[in-house]
Motif scaffolding. Structure first.
Motif, PDB file in Angstrom:
ATOM      1  N   GLY A 217       1.017  -1.434   0.267  1.00 26.93           N
ATOM      2  CA  GLY A 217      -0.089   0.060  -0.104  1.00 26.93           C
ATOM      3  C   GLY A 217       0.976   1.080   0.068  1.00 26.93           C
ATOM      4  N   HIS A 218       2.839   1.059  -0.402  1.00 25.26           N
ATOM      5  CA  HIS A 218       3.159   2.359  -0.186  1.00 25.26           C
ATOM      6  C   HIS A 218       3.055   2.728  -1.673  1.00 25.26           C
ATOM      7  CE1 HIS A 218       4.989   1.131  -3.923  1.00 25.26           C
ATOM      8  NE2 HIS A 218       5.192   0.170  -3.589  1.00 25.26           N
ATOM      9  N   GLN A 219       3.208   3.788  -1.508  1.00 23.16           N
ATOM     10  CA  GLN A 219       2.776   4.797  -2.068  1.00 23.16           C
ATOM     11  C   GLN A 219       3.954   6.012  -3.289  1.00 23.16           C
ATOM     12  OE1 GLN A 219       0.929   8.045   0.689  1.00 23.16           O
ATOM     13  NE2 GLN A 219      -0.887   8.103  -0.961  1.00 23.16           N
ATOM     14  N   PHE A 220       4.586   4.864  -3.500  1.00 16.49           N
ATOM     15  CA  PHE A 220       6.357   5.567  -3.884  1.00 16.49           C
ATOM     16  C   PHE A 220       5.920   5.383  -5.304  1.00 16.49           C
ATOM     17  CE2 PHE A 220       8.211   3.782  -0.091  1.00 16.49           C
ATOM     18  CZ  PHE A 220       8.070   4.675   1.138  1.00 16.49           C
ATOM     19  N   THR A 221       5.224   4.874  -6.300  1.00 21.42           N
ATOM     20  CA  THR A 221       5.777   4.565  -7.416  1.00 21.42           C
ATOM     21  C   THR A 221       5.200   5.879  -8.665  1.00 21.42           C
ATOM     22  OG1 THR A 221       4.359   2.192  -7.446  1.00 21.42           O
ATOM     23  CG2 THR A 221       4.482   3.089  -9.072  1.00 21.42           C
ATOM     24  N   GLY A 222       6.398   5.903  -8.914  1.00 19.34           N
ATOM     25  CA  GLY A 222       6.691   7.161 -10.212  1.00 19.34           C
ATOM     26  C   GLY A 222       6.846   7.849  -9.515  1.00 19.34           C
ATOM     27  N   ARG A 223       7.280   8.483  -8.082  1.00 24.90           N
ATOM     28  CA  ARG A 223       7.233   9.664  -7.260  1.00 24.90           C
ATOM     29  C   ARG A 223       8.955   9.592  -6.587  1.00 24.90           C
ATOM     30  NH1 ARG A 223       2.812  10.850  -4.400  1.00 24.90           N
ATOM     31  NH2 ARG A 223       0.587  10.185  -5.251  1.00 24.90           N
ATOM     32  N   SER A 224       8.594  11.429  -6.532  1.00 25.45           N
ATOM     33  CA  SER A 224      10.035  11.477  -6.298  1.00 25.45           C
ATOM     34  C   SER A 224      10.416  11.524  -4.601  1.00 25.45           C
ATOM     35  CB  SER A 224      10.889  12.927  -7.001  1.00 25.45           C
ATOM     36  OG  SER A 224      10.993  12.872  -7.936  1.00 25.45           O
ATOM     37  N   VAL A 225      11.429  10.347  -4.124  1.00 28.59           N
ATOM     38  CA  VAL A 225      11.206  10.376  -2.975  1.00 28.59           C
ATOM     39  C   VAL A 225      12.598  10.982  -1.936  1.00 28.59           C
ATOM     40  CG1 VAL A 225       9.418   8.469  -2.609  1.00 28.59           C
ATOM     41  CG2 VAL A 225      11.917   8.827  -3.068  1.00 28.59           C
ATOM     42  N   CYS A 226      13.084  11.472  -1.159  1.00 30.03           N
ATOM     43  CA  CYS A 226      14.537  11.820  -0.550  1.00 30.03           C
ATOM     44  C   CYS A 226      14.125  10.905   0.770  1.00 30.03           C
ATOM     45  CB  CYS A 226      14.108  13.079   0.261  1.00 30.03           C
ATOM     46  SG  CYS A 226      16.158  13.752   0.520  1.00 30.03           S
ATOM     47  N   ILE A 227      15.453  10.329   0.832  1.00 28.51           N
ATOM     48  CA  ILE A 227      15.432   9.562   2.053  1.00 28.51           C
ATOM     49  C   ILE A 227      16.591  10.463   2.164  1.00 28.51           C
ATOM     50  CG2 ILE A 227      16.634   7.342   2.947  1.00 28.51           C
ATOM     51  CD1 ILE A 227      17.824   6.397   0.116  1.00 28.51           C
ATOM     52  N   VAL A 228      16.604  10.574   4.162  1.00 24.53           N
ATOM     53  CA  VAL A 228      16.963  11.533   4.787  1.00 24.53           C
ATOM     54  C   VAL A 228      18.089  10.215   6.346  1.00 24.53           C
ATOM     55  CG1 VAL A 228      16.589  13.022   7.238  1.00 24.53           C
ATOM     56  CG2 VAL A 228      15.191  13.041   4.786  1.00 24.53           C
ATOM     57  N   ASP A 229      19.038  10.422   6.650  1.00 30.25           N
ATOM     58  CA  ASP A 229      19.632   9.994   7.773  1.00 30.25           C
ATOM     59  C   ASP A 229      20.775  10.820   7.905  1.00 30.25           C
ATOM     60  OD1 ASP A 229      20.576   7.517   8.970  1.00 30.25           O
ATOM     61  OD2 ASP A 229      21.572   6.616   7.598  1.00 30.25           O
ATOM     62  N   ASP A 230      21.709  10.890   9.425  1.00 30.96           N
ATOM     63  CA  ASP A 230      22.211  10.810  10.181  1.00 30.96           C
ATOM     64  C   ASP A 230      23.766  11.369   9.189  1.00 30.96           C
ATOM     65  OD1 ASP A 230      22.370   8.566  10.873  1.00 30.96           O
ATOM     66  OD2 ASP A 230      22.092   8.943  13.088  1.00 30.96           O
ATOM     67  N   ILE A 231      24.123  10.330   8.815  1.00 30.70           N
ATOM     68  CA  ILE A 231      24.887  10.304   8.487  1.00 30.70           C
ATOM     69  C   ILE A 231      25.508   8.929   7.097  1.00 30.70           C
ATOM     70  CG2 ILE A 231      27.710   9.696   9.207  1.00 30.70           C
ATOM     71  CD1 ILE A 231      26.443   8.804  11.971  1.00 30.70           C
ATOM     72  N   LYS A 232      26.673   9.316   6.268  1.00 36.30           N
ATOM     73  CA  LYS A 232      26.817   8.653   4.991  1.00 36.30           C
ATOM     74  C   LYS A 232      28.113   8.138   5.034  1.00 36.30           C
ATOM     75  CE  LYS A 232      27.858   8.558   0.647  1.00 36.30           C
ATOM     76  NZ  LYS A 232      28.989   8.247   0.190  1.00 36.30           N
ATOM     77  N   THR A 233      28.580   6.663   5.841  1.00 33.56           N
ATOM     78  CA  THR A 233      29.821   6.542   5.940  1.00 33.56           C
ATOM     79  C   THR A 233      30.645   5.821   4.280  1.00 33.56           C
ATOM     80  OG1 THR A 233      29.149   5.846   7.884  1.00 33.56           O
ATOM     81  CG2 THR A 233      31.213   4.729   7.250  1.00 33.56           C
ATOM     82  N   THR A 234      30.332   4.194   3.908  1.00 33.60           N
ATOM     83  CA  THR A 234      30.729   4.436   2.938  1.00 33.60           C
ATOM     84  C   THR A 234      29.477   4.433   1.501  1.00 33.60           C
ATOM     85  OG1 THR A 234      29.244   1.931   2.898  1.00 33.60           O
ATOM     86  CG2 THR A 234      32.016   2.343   3.640  1.00 33.60           C
ATOM     87  N   GLY A 235      28.335   4.288   2.611  1.00 35.44           N
ATOM     88  CA  GLY A 235      26.989   4.342   1.312  1.00 35.44           C
ATOM     89  C   GLY A 235      25.922   3.721   1.514  1.00 35.44           C
TER      90      GLY A 235
END
Ligand SMILES: [Zn+2]
Ligand SMILES: [Zn+2]
Length: 266
Positions: A217-235
């Motif tokens: 039931g997620h609404q991600f199809t065809g959408r633009s999303v932005c992942i949010v996190d505190d740190i990126k180490t290797t990614g």
């Protein structure tokens, strides 16, 4: 002449009123300072300025951590002249599933200390860190495209033991006229704390492979999303989240982090 004198008298009265208002404000500030001494939100040194949350040293460190240009593909420090087709020497040829990244700074000094304290439960740092995240978002170039903010999820067991998900707390501080927060990306496998540092790229990728899924039931199809996190180490974590979101049909996946680890401040 009369008019001039009257005007001058009324001007003087105004100035006196302002002066007494200022001295009342100053007295109130001094009283506040006496009763609740202002301290730096990071190192807890006492500070005189009641309108600032960081001391001079912590501000200085923060400025040196957040001032440099970075690669919008991987988030590492890079001169804009070193980019080839939008990629820096470090990420050229690497498989990256998110389309673009924005960061507040590098993982060092006072920024690192605040992120660590925030993770450990000092959620009152959310305003300062939220301010930094919003500044990064404003300068990202993808702000207007975002439809959903997706905090990197914690496994339910880790959320239970930690009491909060710092990525979700941060996402709630983001200012956007239309984008909503979605928690439909979930962690389906308990993973060990990411092993080693930036050198263990392969181990970190293996550790999170297949660890995420989207809710029915997620609404991600065809959408633009932005992942949010505190740190990126290797990614590795961001990459795995982005891969899962793209497989679920997301049209574009961006990433926003407070800090990128593995390099010195500029
Ligand atoms: Zn300080
Ligand atoms: Zn790069």
């Amino acid at each position: 002449m009369d008019i001039y004198i009257r005007r001058q008298a009324s001007y003087n009265a105004g100035v006196d009123k302002l002066k007494s208002k200022q001295s009342a404000t100053f007295a109130l500030q001094s009283l506040n300072q006496l009763l609740w001494p202002a301290v730096c939100i990071n190192c807890r040194e006492s500070i005189c300025e009641t309108d600032k949350s960081l001391c001079k040293d912590c501000w200085g460190e923060l400025i040196s951590c957040t001032g440099a240009d970075y690669c919008q593909r991987c988030g590492r420090d890079v001169s804009r002249y070193a980019l080839v087709d939008g990629a820096c020497p470090d990420c050229q040829g690497k498989e990256i599933h998110f389309d673009q990244i924005a960061r507040s700074g590098v993982y060092a000094e006072s920024l690192r200390e605040m992120i660590l304290a925030f993770k450990k439960g000092r959620t009152e740092l959310d305003s300062t860190l939220g301010f930094l995240a919003n500044a990064a978002l404003d300068g990202s170039g993808f702000y207007n495209e975002i439809e959903f903010f997706v905090p990197v999820p914690l496994h339910w067991f880790r959320r239970l033991t930690r009491g909060h998900n710092q990525a979700l707390v941060l996402a709630k501080k983001l200012k956007h006229p239309t984008a909503k927060i979605s928690t439909d990306l979930v962690r389906i496998r308990y993973t060990k704390t990411q092993p080693g540092g930036v050198a263990d790229v392969a181990a970190r990728a293996r550790n999170v492979a297949g660890a995420f899924a989207v809710r029915r039931g997620h609404q991600f199809t065809g959408r633009s999303v932005c992942i949010v996190d505190d740190i990126k180490t290797t990614g590795a974590t961001l990459n795995e989240c982005a891969k899962t979101l793209k497989e679920a049909g997301a049209a574009k996946v961006f990433a926003l982090v407070l800090a990128v680890a593995g390099q010195n401040p500029a």
